[in-house]
Write a protein that holds these residues in place. Structure first.
Motif, PDB file in Angstrom:
ATOM      1  N   PRO A   1       3.768  -6.665  -7.034  1.00 42.59           N
ATOM      2  CA  PRO A   1       2.651  -5.799  -7.411  1.00 42.59           C
ATOM      3  C   PRO A   1       3.079  -4.733  -8.413  1.00 42.59           C
ATOM      4  O   PRO A   1       4.243  -4.325  -8.458  1.00 42.59           O
ATOM      5  CB  PRO A   1       2.217  -5.171  -6.081  1.00 42.59           C
ATOM      6  CG  PRO A   1       3.445  -5.229  -5.228  1.00 42.59           C
ATOM      7  CD  PRO A   1       4.172  -6.474  -5.629  1.00 42.59           C
TER       8      PRO A   1
ATOM      9  N   ALA B   1      -0.176   0.131  -7.668  1.00 42.86           N
ATOM     10  CA  ALA B   1      -0.869  -0.446  -6.516  1.00 42.86           C
ATOM     11  C   ALA B   1      -1.123   0.620  -5.453  1.00 42.86           C
ATOM     12  O   ALA B   1      -0.285   1.481  -5.195  1.00 42.86           O
ATOM     13  CB  ALA B   1      -0.057  -1.593  -5.928  1.00 42.86           C
TER      14      ALA B   1
ATOM     15  N   SER C   1      -3.803  -2.071  -1.114  1.00 45.45           N
ATOM     16  CA  SER C   1      -3.445  -3.328  -1.751  1.00 45.45           C
ATOM     17  C   SER C   1      -2.071  -3.817  -1.305  1.00 45.45           C
ATOM     18  O   SER C   1      -1.802  -5.018  -1.361  1.00 45.45           O
ATOM     19  CB  SER C   1      -3.471  -3.181  -3.272  1.00 45.45           C
ATOM     20  OG  SER C   1      -2.448  -2.305  -3.706  1.00 45.45           O
ATOM     21  N   LEU C   2      -1.209  -2.908  -0.850  1.00 45.70           N
ATOM     22  CA  LEU C   2       0.112  -3.314  -0.383  1.00 45.70           C
ATOM     23  C   LEU C   2       0.075  -3.833   1.039  1.00 45.70           C
ATOM     24  O   LEU C   2       0.601  -4.902   1.336  1.00 45.70           O
ATOM     25  CB  LEU C   2       1.089  -2.132  -0.480  1.00 45.70           C
ATOM     26  CG  LEU C   2       1.694  -1.834  -1.850  1.00 45.70           C
ATOM     27  CD1 LEU C   2       2.652  -0.658  -1.740  1.00 45.70           C
ATOM     28  CD2 LEU C   2       2.431  -3.042  -2.399  1.00 45.70           C
TER      29      LEU C   2
ATOM     30  N   ALA D   1      -0.230  -7.202  -0.281  1.00 42.96           N
ATOM     31  CA  ALA D   1       0.956  -7.783  -0.911  1.00 42.96           C
ATOM     32  C   ALA D   1       2.024  -8.128   0.112  1.00 42.96           C
ATOM     33  O   ALA D   1       2.732  -9.130  -0.038  1.00 42.96           O
ATOM     34  CB  ALA D   1       1.515  -6.813  -1.954  1.00 42.96           C
TER      35      ALA D   1
ATOM     36  N   LEU E   1       9.130  -9.776  -1.680  1.00 42.88           N
ATOM     37  CA  LEU E   1       8.265  -8.720  -2.195  1.00 42.88           C
ATOM     38  C   LEU E   1       9.111  -7.854  -3.122  1.00 42.88           C
ATOM     39  O   LEU E   1      10.046  -7.179  -2.681  1.00 42.88           O
ATOM     40  CB  LEU E   1       7.692  -7.870  -1.054  1.00 42.88           C
ATOM     41  CG  LEU E   1       6.854  -6.665  -1.492  1.00 42.88           C
ATOM     42  CD1 LEU E   1       5.572  -7.126  -2.179  1.00 42.88           C
ATOM     43  CD2 LEU E   1       6.528  -5.766  -0.304  1.00 42.88           C
TER      44      LEU E   1
ATOM     45  N   LEU F   1       9.361  -4.786  -5.709  1.00 40.72           N
ATOM     46  CA  LEU F   1       8.747  -3.549  -6.159  1.00 40.72           C
ATOM     47  C   LEU F   1       9.564  -3.014  -7.334  1.00 40.72           C
ATOM     48  O   LEU F   1      10.581  -2.325  -7.140  1.00 40.72           O
ATOM     49  CB  LEU F   1       8.681  -2.522  -5.025  1.00 40.72           C
ATOM     50  CG  LEU F   1       7.940  -2.958  -3.756  1.00 40.72           C
ATOM     51  CD1 LEU F   1       7.898  -1.815  -2.746  1.00 40.72           C
ATOM     52  CD2 LEU F   1       6.530  -3.431  -4.071  1.00 40.72           C
TER      53      LEU F   1
ATOM     54  N   PHE G   1       5.913   4.099  -7.441  1.00 40.56           N
ATOM     55  CA  PHE G   1       4.872   3.850  -6.443  1.00 40.56           C
ATOM     56  C   PHE G   1       4.539   5.165  -5.734  1.00 40.56           C
ATOM     57  O   PHE G   1       5.386   6.069  -5.633  1.00 40.56           O
ATOM     58  CB  PHE G   1       5.335   2.823  -5.417  1.00 40.56           C
ATOM     59  CG  PHE G   1       5.291   1.398  -5.899  1.00 40.56           C
ATOM     60  CD1 PHE G   1       4.264   0.552  -5.516  1.00 40.56           C
ATOM     61  CD2 PHE G   1       6.273   0.899  -6.727  1.00 40.56           C
ATOM     62  CE1 PHE G   1       4.216  -0.757  -5.952  1.00 40.56           C
ATOM     63  CE2 PHE G   1       6.243  -0.409  -7.178  1.00 40.56           C
ATOM     64  CZ  PHE G   1       5.203  -1.241  -6.784  1.00 40.56           C
TER      65      PHE G   1
ATOM     66  N   ALA H   1       2.155   4.824  -0.264  1.00 39.35           N
ATOM     67  CA  ALA H   1       2.258   3.364  -0.307  1.00 39.35           C
ATOM     68  C   ALA H   1       3.638   2.897   0.139  1.00 39.35           C
ATOM     69  O   ALA H   1       3.765   1.925   0.891  1.00 39.35           O
ATOM     70  CB  ALA H   1       1.946   2.857  -1.710  1.00 39.35           C
TER      71      ALA H   1
ATOM     72  N   LEU I   1       5.272   0.868   4.188  1.00 38.03           N
ATOM     73  CA  LEU I   1       6.063  -0.347   4.372  1.00 38.03           C
ATOM     74  C   LEU I   1       7.006  -0.251   5.567  1.00 38.03           C
ATOM     75  O   LEU I   1       7.611  -1.251   5.939  1.00 38.03           O
ATOM     76  CB  LEU I   1       6.884  -0.634   3.108  1.00 38.03           C
ATOM     77  CG  LEU I   1       6.107  -0.859   1.818  1.00 38.03           C
ATOM     78  CD1 LEU I   1       7.067  -1.033   0.653  1.00 38.03           C
ATOM     79  CD2 LEU I   1       5.213  -2.080   1.946  1.00 38.03           C
TER      80      LEU I   1
END
Length: 539
Positions: free
Chosen positions: A295, A299, A303-304, A316, A325, A327, A333, A337, A341
């Protein structure tokens, strides 16, 4: 009074709930009432179904019609219920035998002319039907291959409602004309969300001669290549930091090429997520390779990790399930966001709570972060003229929070490529095929050692097991224990060093890690030189 029922499936995230579609006909003014918590697209099925039935040569019942979707407490969305609603209505009108559709799961959208259009999420819907004990499903012809991936299920792919009525009534099946092959099949438009899937690495190649990225294209970077191999062998998260143009993105893009192929169960999991998200390529019902999702740094958190209007949709982290994934420009970012994670990195799934409900989405991925040392990227280059003040450098690096970095097993400084490596005088590096062979052997050793447990890779093993049952060689942890006493390592960090040490031992074919393997793991995690060789594939 006439009554009939058919079955369909409501998707909540990537999990399905079997819904009983009940049709009831009573004397009275002709009306069509749809109940059972439908959304706007499902309410509109009344007009689609009526037109499709009439245009298929069947008579629409001129009575009071009530269609109920049970259980009524489950939100239902999408147009995939059209086929079940039409058959339940025809069964109640005795156009077809109600017993013939009572235990059949039907998934598909109806066009006004009676054609059956494909919908997203067929695989998770059929999986839910199989788990509920159903053995017969009817799906659009274009998605029959996807539904057939579920074992023990009899799949009937139909092109139109006329064909389905003939099959259920034991009548001659009419021939439907094939779509014009000279132009794109408009029936496949419902399977792909416009604009979705960009950057996932799953879009079909437009040129058959396109070449897959190979590790041999990367010049130099022996330490980073070693870290990439360890990450692939054990499923460890990786941080690549260095100046622009050093090759961080090139390395990340080639990580999926050295990952082993997905197992049958993993392929079904990945295919189910991508089918719901609308990025499953037509004609490829089963995904066999690890996905890659990258992404953009703009983002949002939704969306993540997943979100959207109504029930959350996969983000994502779910699109990268069982894959990578990546980044790029990670400090760019948003902090919210990145911190979102933390939970999927630990648990392998993400739980998204919204007013419409709570959804659990799979998210067991291998995360790769790429970061510059400062906003201009020249902070670590001698004589490059970095003009960023120390406060800006600290603020930029602090955007990757300590709790997030504590979950990253490998941290590698990617050095600028020298002229000798770039011009080829240093020799061409190993290809992805050679590295992938070692990774596959290391994974097989780990899987054999973890037989009988719920884990398959070293990154999944809890720390308690590493300290009690899977013990390293005597004296191997002395350096790690010293780092923990000095505050260099946290308790979570010590567990992650042990996991990486087991992966390093698997790569060299050892039964258990020794002091050198632990030293390699410590150097890969802390970046502090330990005096151990870091050449890929060997000590």
């Amino acid at each position: 009074m006439g009554f009939a029922r058919a079955c369909s499936v409501a998707l909540v995230g990537v999990e399905g709930v079997v819904v009983e579609v009940q049709a009831d006909l009573e004397p009275g003014v002709a009306a069509f009432t749809l109940v059972g918590l439908p959304d706007k697209s499902l309410v509109e099925s009344r007009d689609r179904v009526r037109a499709a039935v009439v245009n298929s040569g069947a008579e629409w019942p001129q009575k009071k019609l009530t269609v109920g979707l049970s259980p009524a407490s489950v939100p239902k969305s999408g147009s995939g219920f059209d086929l079940a609603v039409a058959c339940a209505v025809l069964g109640a009108a005795e156009r077809i035998d109600p017993a013939a559709v009572a235990d059949v799961v039907m998934i598909g959208e109806l066009g006004l002319d009676g054609r059956v259009r494909p919908v997203r999420g067929v695989l998770p819907a059929v999986l839910a039907a199989a788990e509920a004990g159903y053995r017969h499903v009817v799906v659009p012809e274009q998605t029959a291959g996807e539904a057939a991936l579920v074992p023990g299920i009899s799949v009937l792919g139909v092109r139109s409602l006329r064909q389905l009525i003939a099959v259920l009534g034991d009548e001659p099946v009419p021939e439907e004309p094939d779509p014009d092959r000279g132009r794109p099949d408009t029936m496949l438009a419902g399977l792909m969300v416009p604009g979705a899937g960009l950057g996932t690495g799953l879009a079909p190649l437009t040129d058959g001669t396109a070449r897959r990225p190979d590790l041999a294209d990367v010049a130099g970077q022996g330490r980073a290549r070693k870290a990439l191999e360890v990450a692939a062998a054990g499923g460890h998260h990786l941080l690549l930091s260095g100046p622009p143009g050093a090759g961080k993105t090139m390395l990340a893009e080639r990580l999926t090429a050295i990952l082993p192929p997905l197992s049958r169960q993993e392929s079904l999991e990945v295919t189910a997520v991508h089918s719901v998200a609308g990025i499953l390529p037509p004609g490829e019902p089963l995904i066999g390779a690890a996905p890659y999702c990258a992404p953009h740094h703009s983002a949002t958190m939704q969306s993540l990790v997943g979100g959207g209007n109504g029930l959350p949709r996969p983000g994502a982290v779910s699109l990268a399930h069982r894959g990578v994934l990546f980044l790029d420009e990670a400090p760019e970012f948003s902090v919210r966001a990145l911190d979102a994670l933390r939970q999927p990195l630990e648990s392998g799934h993400v739980v998204v709570a919204r007013a419409a409900g709570v959804v659990r989405l799979p998210a067991r991925f291998l995360m790769v972060l790429a970061a510059n040392p400062c906003p201009c990227g020249r902070h670590t280059l001698a004589g490059a003229g970095c003009e960023c003040p120390p406060s800006a450098v600290r603020r930029y690096q602090a955007r990757l929070s300590g709790p997030l970095l504590d979950r990253v097993d490998l941290r590698v400084e990617v050095e600028p490529v020298g002229r000798a490596d770039l011009m080829g005088s240093g020799g061409r590096g190993e290809s992805s095929a050679d590295v992938a062979a070692r990774v596959r052997e290391a994974r097989e050793r780990a899987a054999e050692r973890l037989t009988g447990t719920p884990w398959t890779t070293n990154s999944e093993v809890p720390g308690h097991e590493l300290r009690t049952r899977l013990v390293a060689a005597p004296g191997a942890l002395m350096a790690a224990e010293r780092d923990m006493e000095r505050g260099v390592l946290t308790a979570r960090g010590l567990d992650r060093v042990l996991r990486v040490a087991w992966t390093v031992a698997d790569l060299r074919g050892a039964d258990r890690p020794d002091a050198t393997d632990v030293a390699v793991a410590l150097e890969l995690r802390t970046g502090i030189q330990r005096g151990v060789p870091m050449r890929a594939g060997a000590r």
